[in-house]
Design a protein around this motif. Structure first.
Motif, PDB file in Angstrom:
ATOM      1  N   UNK A 358       0.818  -1.204   0.000  1.00 11.90           N
ATOM      2  CA  UNK A 358       0.000   0.000   0.000  1.00 11.90           C
ATOM      3  C   UNK A 358       0.855   1.257   0.000  1.00 11.90           C
ATOM      4  N   UNK A 359       0.233   2.347  -0.394  1.00 13.71           N
ATOM      5  CA  UNK A 359       0.936   3.618  -0.525  1.00 13.71           C
ATOM      6  C   UNK A 359       1.443   4.145   0.813  1.00 13.71           C
ATOM      7  N   UNK A 360       0.654   3.979   1.868  1.00 13.49           N
ATOM      8  CA  UNK A 360       1.033   4.552   3.156  1.00 13.49           C
ATOM      9  C   UNK A 360       2.258   3.874   3.757  1.00 13.49           C
ATOM     10  N   UNK A 361       2.353   2.567   3.618  1.00  9.74           N
ATOM     11  CA  UNK A 361       3.518   1.857   4.159  1.00  9.74           C
ATOM     12  C   UNK A 361       4.785   2.273   3.435  1.00  9.74           C
ATOM     13  N   UNK A 362       4.694   2.460   2.126  1.00  9.56           N
ATOM     14  CA  UNK A 362       5.848   2.936   1.363  1.00  9.56           C
ATOM     15  C   UNK A 362       6.255   4.335   1.817  1.00  9.56           C
ATOM     16  N   UNK A 363       5.263   5.191   2.011  1.00  6.73           N
ATOM     17  CA  UNK A 363       5.550   6.546   2.465  1.00  6.73           C
ATOM     18  C   UNK A 363       6.228   6.524   3.831  1.00  6.73           C
ATOM     19  N   UNK A 364       5.706   5.723   4.716  1.00 10.13           N
ATOM     20  CA  UNK A 364       6.288   5.660   6.062  1.00 10.13           C
ATOM     21  C   UNK A 364       7.730   5.150   5.998  1.00 10.13           C
ATOM     22  N   UNK A 365       7.997   4.239   5.103  1.00 12.51           N
ATOM     23  CA  UNK A 365       9.369   3.734   4.967  1.00 12.51           C
ATOM     24  C   UNK A 365      10.307   4.829   4.464  1.00 12.51           C
ATOM     25  N   UNK A 366       9.828   5.615   3.510  1.00  9.24           N
ATOM     26  CA  UNK A 366      10.643   6.720   3.003  1.00  9.24           C
ATOM     27  C   UNK A 366      10.883   7.747   4.106  1.00  9.24           C
ATOM     28  N   UNK A 511      -5.641  -3.324   1.931  1.00 11.40           N
ATOM     29  CA  UNK A 511      -4.700  -2.204   1.861  1.00 11.40           C
ATOM     30  C   UNK A 511      -5.314  -0.936   2.427  1.00 11.40           C
ATOM     31  N   UNK A 512      -6.601  -0.720   2.150  1.00 11.59           N
ATOM     32  CA  UNK A 512      -7.269   0.482   2.652  1.00 11.59           C
ATOM     33  C   UNK A 512      -7.311   0.481   4.167  1.00 11.59           C
ATOM     34  N   UNK A 513      -7.640  -0.672   4.756  1.00 18.85           N
ATOM     35  CA  UNK A 513      -7.680  -0.775   6.210  1.00 18.85           C
ATOM     36  C   UNK A 513      -6.288  -0.583   6.811  1.00 18.85           C
ATOM     37  N   UNK A 514      -5.283  -1.138   6.128  1.00 13.14           N
ATOM     38  CA  UNK A 514      -3.916  -1.005   6.623  1.00 13.14           C
ATOM     39  C   UNK A 514      -3.451   0.444   6.545  1.00 13.14           C
ATOM     40  N   UNK A 515      -3.787   1.111   5.424  1.00 15.12           N
ATOM     41  CA  UNK A 515      -3.412   2.515   5.266  1.00 15.12           C
ATOM     42  C   UNK A 515      -4.053   3.367   6.356  1.00 15.12           C
ATOM     43  N   UNK A 517      -4.992   2.392   9.297  1.00  9.08           N
ATOM     44  CA  UNK A 517      -4.374   2.060  10.576  1.00  9.08           C
ATOM     45  C   UNK A 517      -3.040   2.783  10.746  1.00  9.08           C
ATOM     46  N   UNK A 518      -2.258   2.823   9.663  1.00 12.90           N
ATOM     47  CA  UNK A 518      -0.943   3.464   9.738  1.00 12.90           C
ATOM     48  C   UNK A 518      -1.053   4.928  10.130  1.00 12.90           C
ATOM     49  N   UNK A 519      -2.004   5.636   9.518  1.00  8.21           N
ATOM     50  CA  UNK A 519      -2.042   7.085   9.721  1.00  8.21           C
ATOM     51  C   UNK A 519      -3.081   7.537  10.739  1.00  8.21           C
ATOM     52  N   UNK A 520      -3.760   6.570  11.388  1.00  9.18           N
ATOM     53  CA  UNK A 520      -4.637   6.959  12.493  1.00  9.18           C
ATOM     54  C   UNK A 520      -4.090   6.439  13.814  1.00  9.18           C
ATOM     55  N   UNK A 521      -2.825   6.018  13.794  1.00 11.24           N
ATOM     56  CA  UNK A 521      -2.170   5.618  15.034  1.00 11.24           C
ATOM     57  C   UNK A 521      -1.765   6.864  15.805  1.00 11.24           C
ATOM     58  N   UNK A 522      -2.714   7.741  15.995  1.00 15.81           N
ATOM     59  CA  UNK A 522      -2.462   8.975  16.721  1.00 15.81           C
ATOM     60  C   UNK A 522      -3.628   9.228  17.658  1.00 15.81           C
ATOM     61  N   UNK A 523      -3.320   9.731  18.830  1.00 12.91           N
ATOM     62  CA  UNK A 523      -4.367   9.997  19.813  1.00 12.91           C
ATOM     63  C   UNK A 523      -5.014  11.351  19.573  1.00 12.91           C
TER      64      UNK A 523
END
Length: 715
Positions: A358-366, A511-515, A517-523
């Motif tokens: 997914x796009x978000x995981x790639x972005x987070x890696x960069x 992928x949508x659910x994973x994306x 999750x990645x960017x809503x891991x914020x309080x």
């Protein structure tokens, strides 16, 4: 517009009295200051004990301006008034200067200060600040401003040499020590007086000398004559030698921009600010325009906090697919000491990675790569003994074909470029693109519009084996670290990439659910605040003495933060069309709870004094509840009050107000209710609630903490 200048702290490793003796020698004439023509003493005062010497002079300057401009203005010389206040008891010299000529059209103010170093009484510190405000000048306002700033900065540079010149002169004459002032009742012995007679005579005229320094715009005493690094400068100030060692050679105006933006952050965030290198990157990216740099930097710091980028290297482990198939990695450094990142883009299956991750995981890696790059820059700065604030990227395109132009892959690449450009400015020192195939121009046409012009100038593109010839790779990278796959002898541990197995592909839903999750891991939640439409949240308290805590960032505009209490519950909130509590909505959340029919004092009461919060501020606080019931936290749009004759707005406030929408603010917030027995004063009280944010902070200063709010309403 008012032009301002603020110097860094310049440190002389010489006692204050010796610096004053050197300073004195600049007057009545100084060959190093050709623009200073003459001066007349207007007034002079000396205390009976000799500790205080105040002198005011009228100075005549020959400004280097076009002859036509001087003729139009009707003057050949410009006059300044300078007041020097020398205090031998406190060991300080304050120099204040202002223009007398054209004072109704141009306002120039300057202040310089010599003081004893706070941690070494045998060293002397110097600081200088100035402002220029051109109201009108026969239609030549812009020209006069450029001339004034050019001459001022050039004289600042010249001023660095003057004290050093006279220190050497004193040394040649055998004067290396000047005794400190002592009260008349404790005069030195005759033997001491005889041995120091020559030196004492040298210090007797220090106040006379003081005149010209500040007046001549020259560098009113810019004592940076001693180039050795000086340790121990106060934490809230920058030392000139530190700037040169860790940040690089900056012009006086660039130094001033860095110091002023840093001061603004200190005032806003109460001691917790981003690292100087980080501030400087944003200034460079905006050509040292303080207002623009401040705006984008605050947005970036808020973004970092919202997505917890500061902790990415410690808390996020890249999926195994990335570790196996992402063909990139760090590899030694280039000839300039910059960390070197190697990316074998032609060998990478971008489509497979996007389908599997997914796009978000790639972005987070960069992002993790960029965070590692920042860390390596700091390490290399220490290793090589010079400022290193960027890295070099080597991109090998062998194997690049139409497969790499897969639309979702290009979309992901464009988004990554956009995020990196916004949050990591001036981190790419050089980009070497090797073995570019025929399909490369197509890819370049797609991505180049999203790349900043300054960044594009750092690109070097080689087709085929051109990189092996003159002007090629050897000009930038030592032969012994050239990767083996490029014909070098150094084994490169960067993964070779290859096709990602289709068995690792995931469905669009996964992928949508994973994306998400990645960017809503914020309080944190985000909200929009409009003029006439505040954002409010409801907190129900069952047990009195519970503690409501909050932490919010003002992302855009200025707001007023209020806390109210009501015995009855408001009606369920009406959500806006974007959907309340949806942190992914573009406009953010906006909810009003207080009924328009409610009256303050009857239906609900205010339990904290209103707090005005400026754009870019981070606010933390707590409130100990006195009664059970319903508490409403409110963020309300703040309008700048009409300017009273006796209270004009600050220039910075006016400039800031022009940068934001006149009817919309944005906040990002988090709240929590803690039992009084569990509360440990973990958040500062509302009265001292402004703080900084971001792991990019060089240091964290603990703010005052309290177990209860000091502003609870008694009614």
């Amino acid at each position: 517009m008012v032009q301002k200048y603020q110097s860094p702290v310049r440190v002389y490793k010489h006692p204050f009295e010796l610096i004053m003796a050197a300073y004195e020698r600049r007057f009545p004439t100084c060959p190093l200051i050709p623009m200073f023509v003459d001066s007349d003493t207007v007034s002079e005062f000396k205390s009976e004990d000799g500790a205080i010497h105040v002198i005011e002079r009228r100075c005549k300057l020959d400004i280097d301006a076009p002859r036509l401009l001087k003729k139009i203005a009707g003057v050949d010389y410009v006059y300044f008034v300078q007041k020097n206040s020398l205090n031998y008891r406190e060991r300080t010299l304050h120099i204040e200067a202002h223009n007398e000529t054209f004072s109704n059209r141009v306002i120039i103010n300057e202040h310089c200060c010599y003081t004893v170093h706070p941690e070494n009484e045998d060293w002397t510190c110097f600081e200088q600040s100035a402002s220029l405000d051109i109201k009108s000048f026969f239609g030549f306002e812009s020209t006069v401003e450029k001339i004034a700033m050019k001459q001022y900065t050039s004289n600042i540079k010249k001023g660095k040499e003057i004290i050093e010149y006279y220190l050497r002169q004193l040394e040649e004459e055998g004067v290396t020590f000047v005794p400190r002032w002592t009260p008349p009742s404790i005069a030195p012995s005759s033997e001491t007086s005889a041995s120091c007679k020559k030196q004492a005579a040298a210090s007797a005229v220090v106040p006379d000398a003081a005149l010209k320094e500040g007046l001549s715009s020259e560098a009113p005493g810019h004592p940076s004559g001693v180039p050795e690094p000086a340790a121990g400068t106060p934490d809230d100030k920058l030392d000139a030698d530190y700037i040169k060692r860790y940040l690089g050679d900056l012009t006086p105006l660039q130094e001033s921009c860095l110091i002023r933006l840093r001061q603004w952050l200190q005032e806003t965030h109460k001691g917790k600010i981003p690292k100087d290198e980080h501030i400087l990157r944003f200034l460079r990216a905006r050509d040292f325009n303080i207002d623009k740099a401040r705006e984008v930097m605050c947005q970036s710091l808020t973004w970092r906090k919202q997505h917890q980028v500061d902790y990415i290297l410690d808390t996020w482990n890249p999926p195994q697919v990335l570790q196996d198939y992402y063909a990139g990695g760090w590899h030694h450094h280039d000839k300039d000491g910059r960390p070197l990142y190697v990316l074998r883009l032609g060998q990478m299956d971008t489509k497979g990675l996007v389908r599997a991750l997914g796009e978000e995981a790639l972005l987070r890696y960069v992002l993790s790569i960029n965070e590692e790059g920042l860390r390596r820059c700091e390490e290399n700065t220490k290793v090589f003994g010079r400022p290193i604030s960027s890295w070099t990227c080597l991109v090998d395109l062998e194997g690049l074909n139409m497969r790499h132009l897969w639309r979702p892959g290009v979309k992901a690449l464009l988004r990554i470029i956009e995020v990196v450009e916004a949050n990591y400015p001036e981190t790419l020192g050089r980009l070497l693109i090797l073995r570019a195939p025929r399909v490369f121009p197509v890819l370049w046409t797609l991505v180049s519009p999203f790349i900043d012009d300054n960044t594009r100038r750092k690109f070097l593109i080689y087709a085929g084996n051109d990189y092996q010839g003159p002007g090629g790779l050897l000009d930038y990278i030592d032969r012994e670290v050239i990767p083996d796959f490029l014909g070098g002898e150094c084994m490169c541990e960067v993964p070779e990439g290859g096709l990602v197995p289709k068995s690792l592909y995931r469905t669009a839903e996964e992928l949508e659910n994973e994306d998400l999750k990645l960017w809503t891991e914020t309080i944190y939640q985000s909200a929009s605040v409009f003029k006439g439409a505040p954002h409010e949240i409801l907190i129900q308290i069952v047990d009195a003495s519970s503690v409501i805590t909050w932490d919010f960032d003002v992302c855009k505009g200025d707001i007023v933060f209020n806390i109210y209490h009501s015995k009855r519950s408001p009606q369920p909130p009406k959500k806006d069309s974007l959907g309340a509590h949806s942190i992914t909505s573009p406009g953010g959340n906006n909810v009003q709870l207080i009924d328009r029919a409610w009256q303050l004092g009857r239906d609900y009461s205010m339990v904290e004094s209103p707090l005005i919060c400026k754009e870019g501020e981070s606010v933390q606080g707590s409130h100990v509840t006195r009664w059970p019931g319903f508490y409403i936290l409110q963020w309300k749009f703040h309008s700048m009050p009409a300017c009273a004759a006796t209270s004009l707005p600050r220039v910075d406030d006016v400039l800031a107000s022009l940068q934001v929408s006149s009817h919309k603010c944005k906040v990002m917030y988090y709240t929590e209710v803690i039992g009084s027995e569990d509360f440990r004063g973990s958040m500062s009280s509302l009265e001292s609630s402004h703080s900084g944010f971001s792991q990019l902070s060089a240091a964290t200063t603990s703010s005052s903490q309290s177990h209860s709010s000091s502003m609870i309403s008694s009614g």
